[in-house]
Design an enzyme around this catalytic site. Structure first.
Site, mmCIF file in Angstrom:
data_model
loop_
_atom_site.group_PDB
_atom_site.id
_atom_site.type_symbol
_atom_site.label_atom_id
_atom_site.label_comp_id
_atom_site.label_asym_id
_atom_site.label_seq_id
_atom_site.Cartn_x
_atom_site.Cartn_y
_atom_site.Cartn_z
ATOM 1 N N ASP A 123 4.227 3.427 8.091
ATOM 2 C CA ASP A 123 5.070 3.609 9.273
ATOM 3 C C ASP A 123 5.739 4.972 9.177
ATOM 4 O O ASP A 123 5.974 5.479 8.069
ATOM 5 C CB ASP A 123 6.135 2.511 9.352
ATOM 6 C CG ASP A 123 5.564 1.159 9.732
ATOM 7 O OD1 ASP A 123 4.584 1.122 10.506
ATOM 8 O OD2 ASP A 123 6.111 0.144 9.277
ATOM 9 N N ASP A 141 1.340 0.087 16.138
ATOM 10 C CA ASP A 141 2.404 -0.777 16.652
ATOM 11 C C ASP A 141 2.695 -0.491 18.125
ATOM 12 O O ASP A 141 2.955 -1.416 18.900
ATOM 13 C CB ASP A 141 3.678 -0.603 15.828
ATOM 14 C CG ASP A 141 3.508 -0.983 14.371
ATOM 15 O OD1 ASP A 141 2.621 -1.808 14.060
ATOM 16 O OD2 ASP A 141 4.257 -0.436 13.543
#
Length: 172
Positions: A123, A141
């Site tokens: 991330d 995402d």
């Protein structure tokens, strides 16, 4: 005579591949150029921050000891198989639905690749305001979230269409 690709959603797999490519390219850049937790400030409310998420959304089960890697990988692969089946079976005229499926599929596979390669998801998009921080996320995402929003929109539009169709039927 129309080809199978033109009659079904097969052509929408290209969108999934685009998402996977963009997701993996951005994550590779992060892994190759930043140290874990290193920040690059972009805006007063946004940083590029290298984070590793062994869990699911919002680090759910992130500290579960490792078994969650296989659970989330398995869930994502089952969902990906279903989405692939639905893409193939959905008529090409249903563009909103096919776009939603394709975005979710691309995002799911992008995160599965991370889980298989690293044991966690990379991330790096980090939004915050003063002491409030939204959990870091990635391109996969975003695709999954946009796909889910499009599924909701599709359901609302389909419900409205059915309501109008049933009203028209009653009036006749």
């Amino acid at each position: 005579m129309m080809s199978v690709v033109n009659r079904t959603g097969l052509g929408f797999f290209a969108l999934s591949l685009l998402i996977i490519g963009l997701d993996q390219a951005t994550k590779l850049w992060i892994v190759d150029n930043l140290m874990l937790h290193q920040d690059i400030n972009i805006l007063p409310v946004f940083d590029i921050t290298y984070a590793q998420n062994p869990g699911a959304a919002f680090s759910f089960l992130g500290d579960a000891g490792g078994w969650q890697r296989w659970l989330f990988t398995g869930i994502a692969l089952v969902i990906s198989a279903l989405l692939s089946y639905w893409i193939v079976k959905t008529p090409s005229e249903q563009k909103l639905l096919l776009t939603a499926y394709s975005l979710i599929l691309g995002g799911a596979i992008g995160n599965v690749i991370d889980r298989m390669a690293y044991g966690y998801v990379v991330d790096f998009l980090h939004f915050y305001y003063q002491n409030w921080h939204f959990p870091a996320f990635n391109v996969a995402d975003i695709a999954i979230s946009c796909g889910a929003a499009l599924l909701i929109l599709e359901a609302i539009l389909e419900h409205k269409k059915q309501s109008v169709d049933s009203t028209d039927h009653v009036e006749q």
